[in-house]
Each structure stands twice: as structure tokens, then as C-alpha cells.
Design a protein around this motif. Sequence first.
Motif, mmCIF file in Angstrom:
data_model
loop_
_atom_site.group_PDB
_atom_site.id
_atom_site.type_symbol
_atom_site.label_atom_id
_atom_site.label_comp_id
_atom_site.label_asym_id
_atom_site.label_seq_id
_atom_site.Cartn_x
_atom_site.Cartn_y
_atom_site.Cartn_z
ATOM 1 N N TYR A 87 0.794 -1.231 0.000
ATOM 2 C CA TYR A 87 0.000 0.000 0.000
ATOM 3 C C TYR A 87 0.824 1.278 0.000
ATOM 4 O O TYR A 87 0.259 2.369 -0.114
ATOM 5 N N MET A 438 -4.299 1.986 9.998
ATOM 6 C CA MET A 438 -4.866 2.217 8.674
ATOM 7 C C MET A 438 -6.398 2.315 8.668
ATOM 8 O O MET A 438 -7.061 1.684 7.843
ATOM 9 N N PHE A 440 -8.152 4.721 7.662
ATOM 10 C CA PHE A 440 -8.572 5.420 6.443
ATOM 11 C C PHE A 440 -7.821 4.913 5.213
ATOM 12 O O PHE A 440 -7.793 5.572 4.177
ATOM 13 N N GLY A 441 -7.214 3.713 5.305
ATOM 14 C CA GLY A 441 -6.406 3.207 4.212
ATOM 15 C C GLY A 441 -5.015 3.802 4.259
ATOM 16 O O GLY A 441 -4.634 4.509 5.196
ATOM 17 N N LEU A 442 -4.239 3.511 3.215
ATOM 18 C CA LEU A 442 -2.855 3.980 3.161
ATOM 19 C C LEU A 442 -2.473 4.340 1.726
ATOM 20 O O LEU A 442 -3.135 3.933 0.767
ATOM 21 N N ARG A 445 -4.266 5.569 -2.177
ATOM 22 C CA ARG A 445 -5.696 5.306 -2.109
ATOM 23 C C ARG A 445 -6.275 5.618 -0.720
ATOM 24 O O ARG A 445 -7.363 5.151 -0.379
ATOM 25 N N THR A 446 -5.544 6.406 0.062
ATOM 26 C CA THR A 446 -6.087 6.856 1.351
ATOM 27 C C THR A 446 -7.415 7.569 1.123
ATOM 28 O O THR A 446 -7.583 8.310 0.158
ATOM 29 N N CYS A 447 -8.357 7.354 2.012
ATOM 30 C CA CYS A 447 -9.689 7.958 1.899
ATOM 31 C C CYS A 447 -9.574 9.469 1.698
ATOM 32 O O CYS A 447 -8.987 10.173 2.524
ATOM 33 N N LYS A 450 -10.967 11.800 4.490
ATOM 34 C CA LYS A 450 -10.414 11.581 5.836
ATOM 35 C C LYS A 450 -10.495 12.836 6.700
ATOM 36 O O LYS A 450 -10.942 12.789 7.852
#
Length: 498
Positions: A87, A438, A440-442, A445-447, A450
Motif C-alpha cells: 500500500y 490504517m 482510512f487506508g494507506l 488510495r487513502t480515503c 479523511k
Amino acid sequence: MYLVLIPVAILIYQLLHLLYTTLRTRSLRSIPGPLIARFTKLWYFDRVRRGHFEEDNIRLHETYGPVVRIAPDHYTICDRAAVKQVYGTGSKFTKSAWYEGWKHPSPDRWTLFPDRNVKRHAETRKRYSALYSMSSLVHYEAFVDQCADIFATRLNEYAERKGSLNLGHWFQCYAFDVIGDITFGQRFGFLDKGEDIEGTIAALEKTMVYSTLIGIYPEWHPRLFGPLSRFRWSGAGGRAYIMKFVQEKIRQHNEHPKRNLEDGALQTQDFVEKMITARDKNPDKVTDYHVFMLGQSNVIAGSDTTSISLSAIMYHLLHNPEVLEKLRSEIDEFTAQGRCSAQVTFKESQEMPYFQAVMKEALRMHSAVGLPLWRVVPAGGAEISGHFFPEGTTVGVNGWVAHYDEEIFPDAKRFRPERWLEAESDPERLKVMNDMYMPFGLGSRTCLGKHISILEMSKLIPRLVRDFDFVTTGEKWDTQNHWFVKPTNFIVDVHRRV
């Protein structure tokens, strides 16, 4: 005769696909997992259907180790190095076919979240990034304040009549109205009575179930979406309704523009108004579809994620009274010093160290997303956690698995905000924890939303803790995981705090 051949053809296709997958992944035979998962996706489909896969996933890694097979070519991983590899910035691991279930089947209809085209996603994200940036947050505080005021009024009404309420539902009403105000310049009206406006929440829930499950068999999405979208009760029908809902809001915006401001005054505008202004200035760069895409993304992702996170914070505070009292003391002290306004500002909340730790720990304990973030191994294959994965293999890390890794977060099942404050004196330790954090993702592709979600939480939670007492039964709540791990019965009594 032909009808008889259809199931036979499907069976032959499945057997050939299984044979191909088995031959392609011979090097992965040693990876453990449920026996049936070696031969079919049905085991994974069934576990996801039951709605508690975040718990299943943690148990799988406790039983089998850091790499687990959950389908013939799907592997979940719990490894800090793998998280960065899969990621991290510059990663060539693209989103898997599971995300197809979140798209309209038409190839010319695409949205930011499920877009598997890396170049197109990067270009689209650039168009939106300024709207969601941290520096833009202060421009949206008025929208949040308006909804927080109405929410406080509703809580006071419950306190006066000494009634119980589903706090999780009211958090979703709050989050829906905030995202409506920020996106379209008007609340949807969920906070007025706490009712589901035109079945929007129900439609959204059906969409989540449909997209989550059909993504496991994405080849069926183009075949099923059209017929099912005719029925409001179906997940496809819920998605079609959300699309029409957003289109109508944008139509109203186009017909009744609020103002024509210069760039220097854009902070007073909502998202769609800013996008329409950009479209009118440069229609080749910002199209009508970009405006629609932004509105739909906000509606689909902007309420559930924030309401679940708000619920997680309050749930763990109420089930850990010592933490609640410590947080309340911090907020009361800030209020007495004039550093915490009636309408708590984002800046004030950022200066409360214990509150920041509470928020971070709650999202570690209960992240909104409860399934692996599936990615495809790039050309040439990849060495991950001691195994060579051929190109095309699907791998993923579930945030819940990462957050409950005892090596990274000792005593992981305990809600202990202090762990984040203690780690500040050990930079290497803090880095290790943040690498596995994570919610909000990483990476790329992090949200995108956020910061909006953090804004809503930062302004509301200190206000609720300072002004109200909540009483819960003390029992563990029930949740349903269809991509988002959503509480279903967060019932509390509320009292005005003196």
C-alpha cells in the motif's frame, strides 16, 4: 435443452478456472487456511455474508499465522513490511476486481473509490484534492456547527423526556446532514426528526450489502445489476436510487445558483458550488460527470464512515469509565481556561492531547472498514512475507487484523489511549505503530474524505462529553460488517450534565 446446458457450462467454467488457479499458484500450496478455501470462493462468500468477517479474519491469523489463504487465489496478510510493500507510496499493486461491484456496470460510468485505472484515478484525485485538504477544513466549520447545534437540541429533548435512543442511528443522521450541507449547501433533514428521509439510509445499506457480496464474484455484476436495479428492495436498486438522489440535488444547484463569487471568497461555498464554478471556467478539465461523481462519493462514503467512527469513540468511552473521566477532566480544564468554546473549534480540539489519543485508539479498536483492502500482485510477481506470489494473485491486509497485532499493539484488545502518548517519547516505536495504523487506508488510495471525517469527530465529541452524560447497558453491541462494520443497537439514555 439450452436451459439445461447453462448450469453445465457454468460448472465446466468453474472447474477450468479452479484448475488454472491451482496450476498458477503451485508455489503457494504451503500457505495454510480453511481446507475448502483451496477450492472455492464460497467459504469466503459465506463468511462475509454472515457479517462478522473482521472477527473471522483476526481468528484466522491467530490460528494459521501471518499469511492465510481464504480463497483459491486470495490471501490475507498480517505483516508490517507487507503493508508498506502493498500500500505504500509508489506501490504497483492495483485494486482487485472486487471493487468492480462498487461501479456502475457501464464502462463510461466510473467513480473515484473503485476506479482500478491508476492514471485516471490520480488525475481525478487532483481535481478534488484541494476541496478535501486539511487547509480547507476551517472553511467548513460553519456547516458542522449548524448540525452539531441541532444534534444537541435533539439530545436535550431526549434528556427532558428521559427516553432511550439509538446513538449510532443519530450519529448517522448527524453525519448525513453535515455531508449534505458541505456538499450541496443544504442539510438533508435527518436531524429534524431522526427519520430516514425517503429511505436513503436503507438504500445505502442495501447498496453496501450488494456491492460487498457481488464483488466476490464480479463477473456477475454486469448480469445482475440491470434486472435488480428495477427493484427498490435490492442493493442494485438502492444504488440506482442514490444516483438519482444526487442527480436531483445537482439539478437544483444548476437551476438555482447561490452566488457568483471570485476565487478569494470560495471558502463560503459548498463542494458542488465550487465544482460548478470550476466547470464553468474550464469545462474541458472539470465536466458534469466530475460534479456528479463528487456528489455521489460524498453521499455513499460520507455518512457511514463518520457515524461508525463517532459510535466507536463513544462506545469505548462508555465502556471504560476511567478513560471517560480523564477525557472529561481535560475538556473541563480547557473550558475553564477559555480554550474550549461552546461550539468547539477544530483548532481547540487539536490542542487536547488526551482527546487526540482517545480518538486514535477508538479508530484502532473499531475501524469503519472491516474487510481486506484487496490488491493485485503486479507483473513479475512479488516476494511477500517469505512467499513468492505470482502476478495476478490477490492479496490484502485487513485493518482490523493489523490493529490487533499483539507485537505492534501489546494488550491489543484493551482500550488504552495512553499507548499513543507513551509512544511519543519513543519515535521508532511510534513509527512502527503508525505504519500499521490504517483506519482510512494507506498510500495513494487513502480515503479522500479523511479530513472531513476528522473535522466532524473533533468538533462533536468534546462537546458531547462536556455537556451530556450517556448511560448504556454495558452489554457488547451488535454489528454488521458489509465493508463497513456498523453497530445496530447502540442504545443509550442521555442526561444533561450539570
